[in-house]
Scaffold this active site. Sequence first.
Site, mmCIF file in Angstrom:
data_model
loop_
_atom_site.group_PDB
_atom_site.id
_atom_site.type_symbol
_atom_site.label_atom_id
_atom_site.label_comp_id
_atom_site.label_asym_id
_atom_site.label_seq_id
_atom_site.Cartn_x
_atom_site.Cartn_y
_atom_site.Cartn_z
ATOM 1 N N GLY A 238 0.752 -1.246 0.000
ATOM 2 C CA GLY A 238 0.000 0.000 0.000
ATOM 3 C C GLY A 238 0.781 1.294 0.000
ATOM 4 O O GLY A 238 0.185 2.379 -0.096
ATOM 5 N N GLY A 276 3.110 -3.456 -4.136
ATOM 6 C CA GLY A 276 2.829 -3.627 -5.559
ATOM 7 C C GLY A 276 3.204 -2.341 -6.275
ATOM 8 O O GLY A 276 4.245 -2.210 -6.918
ATOM 9 N N ARG A 277 2.343 -1.339 -6.085
ATOM 10 C CA ARG A 277 2.496 -0.055 -6.771
ATOM 11 C C ARG A 277 3.896 0.543 -6.608
ATOM 12 O O ARG A 277 4.486 1.010 -7.584
ATOM 13 C CB ARG A 277 1.464 0.925 -6.178
ATOM 14 C CG ARG A 277 1.362 2.239 -6.907
ATOM 15 C CD ARG A 277 0.470 3.216 -6.120
ATOM 16 N NE ARG A 277 -0.724 2.614 -5.607
ATOM 17 C CZ ARG A 277 -1.911 2.651 -6.208
ATOM 18 N NH1 ARG A 277 -2.064 3.289 -7.338
ATOM 19 N NH2 ARG A 277 -2.958 2.068 -5.649
ATOM 20 N N TYR A 317 -10.971 5.997 -10.555
ATOM 21 C CA TYR A 317 -10.678 6.631 -9.256
ATOM 22 C C TYR A 317 -10.474 8.133 -9.365
ATOM 23 O O TYR A 317 -10.002 8.742 -8.417
ATOM 24 C CB TYR A 317 -9.395 6.048 -8.642
ATOM 25 C CG TYR A 317 -9.244 4.560 -8.741
ATOM 26 C CD1 TYR A 317 -10.075 3.709 -8.017
ATOM 27 C CD2 TYR A 317 -8.260 3.988 -9.537
ATOM 28 C CE1 TYR A 317 -9.929 2.333 -8.099
ATOM 29 C CE2 TYR A 317 -8.100 2.615 -9.625
ATOM 30 C CZ TYR A 317 -8.945 1.793 -8.907
ATOM 31 O OH TYR A 317 -8.793 0.442 -8.987
ATOM 32 N N CYS A 343 -16.172 5.039 -26.678
ATOM 33 C CA CYS A 343 -17.499 5.668 -26.665
ATOM 34 C C CYS A 343 -18.085 5.699 -25.262
ATOM 35 O O CYS A 343 -19.052 4.995 -24.956
ATOM 36 C CB CYS A 343 -18.411 4.951 -27.636
ATOM 37 S SG CYS A 343 -17.766 5.096 -29.294
ATOM 38 N N TYR A 372 -1.055 -1.178 -12.136
ATOM 39 C CA TYR A 372 -2.494 -1.078 -12.416
ATOM 40 C C TYR A 372 -2.780 -0.358 -13.731
ATOM 41 O O TYR A 372 -3.822 0.272 -13.900
ATOM 42 C CB TYR A 372 -3.231 -0.409 -11.240
ATOM 43 C CG TYR A 372 -2.908 -1.061 -9.915
ATOM 44 C CD1 TYR A 372 -3.331 -2.363 -9.650
ATOM 45 C CD2 TYR A 372 -2.152 -0.417 -8.930
ATOM 46 C CE1 TYR A 372 -3.006 -2.991 -8.452
ATOM 47 C CE2 TYR A 372 -1.829 -1.038 -7.730
ATOM 48 C CZ TYR A 372 -2.263 -2.325 -7.498
ATOM 49 O OH TYR A 372 -1.946 -2.946 -6.320
#
Length: 413
Positions: A238, A276-277, A317, A343, A372
């Site tokens: 996180g 992760g990020r 987000y 679209c 992500y």
Amino acid sequence: MSIKYINNELFVENISVSKLADKYGTPIYIYSRKILESNFNSYKKGFSDINSIICYAAKANSNQNIMRLLAKLGSGADIVSGGELYRSLLAGIKPNRIVYSGVGKTVEEIKYALKSDILMFNVESFEELQQINIIAKKLHKKARISFRVNPDVDPHTHKHITTGKHGSKFGIMYEDALELYITASKMSNIEIVGIDSHIGSQILEVIPYKLAAVKLSKLIDNLEKAKIFIKYIDIGGGLGVKYQKTDRPPTPEDLKKEVMSVYSKYKDKTIIVEPGRSIVANAGIMVGKILYRKITGNKKFIIVDIGMNDLIRPTLYDAYHNIIPVKKTTKKPTIVDIVGPICETGDFLAKDRRFPMLLQGELIAVECIGAYGSAMASQYNSRLRAQGIVVDGNKVTGIRKREELKDLIAKEI
Ligand code: LLP
């Protein structure tokens, strides 16, 4: 850093982005190997003075090439599906460095993980615990588990990526934890080995980790009174990254110091961290081409070939991603919406952004998309998922091919 302008031209390591776009086409995900490696190594270094395992959260970017690199650097994996287990094992990550989180593990997935002999399941409900026990019994195995405990702390991030507060679907309630551990300790095919909490994502301060640790530590002490001894404390992932100029993400070392201010008394335990990020985000840019520009009423639009199917974070987000021209320009910035071809009104990369009205055919780079980005890509609007490459100094490695039309219907009957 390894993604920067040299003589007004954007480079990833030693190669000009325009050249890469010419050769491989757009839209394209481009990653810097140096940045990936240095991000992983800063975890390694930050946690080197304690017993620890870095379990890369595969969901951030599960490309085999990227996971193989991380495996070579010594990474474990945090997985949330059988698919991620498959990818992790294939990438060479050792089963005894794999932890399995997630609220909805299926029978098949549990079997696969047990047969693979992973380090532990982070169990998120009583019914899941029962299920794991039954399956382990059938397979004549003992399942190593920890409970993912929801400590009810606010990580001050986006509501869709807040996971450790009351009312979240994740984990078990802190108040129920002791009883559940005692129940689990009596189950024939369960071996309790750990405790876990993951409180959210893109967290820009370390205090919430400490608040969670204080609560979990009380629980660990109560478990010990009940003669339940654990080996692993999983602090989740996180840690945030710098999407905006004003973001000041803490370092892995800051995180370690903060949690160890609580956990250092447990000399016999190993800390697991699931980033992760913060490992992959800033190692990647997405490069696209300007298709058209238009002015409708008082609004200016730049329409590019990157859609929400390639990068859904702004849509999902309201996430901010910095966008820069691949060739620096002297044109004055104006207020524009940078949008994709899909679209949907929600298909945008940036709204009311100060950005120069570049010309048709010019290239833009969306920054910090390594996490992500490709991992959440889809074929919506029957768009072909984009290719990916890794740049290592002067060398380019293709890590995913651009899809072809036939891929769109490959599984249709
Ligand atoms: N561990 C668990 C149990 C997780 O659920 C997650 C992320 C991580 C670790 C890794 O968190 P990280 O270090 O990457 O923040 N799609 C969203 C993020 C969703 C995160 C889900 N869980 C986004 O694009 O912001």
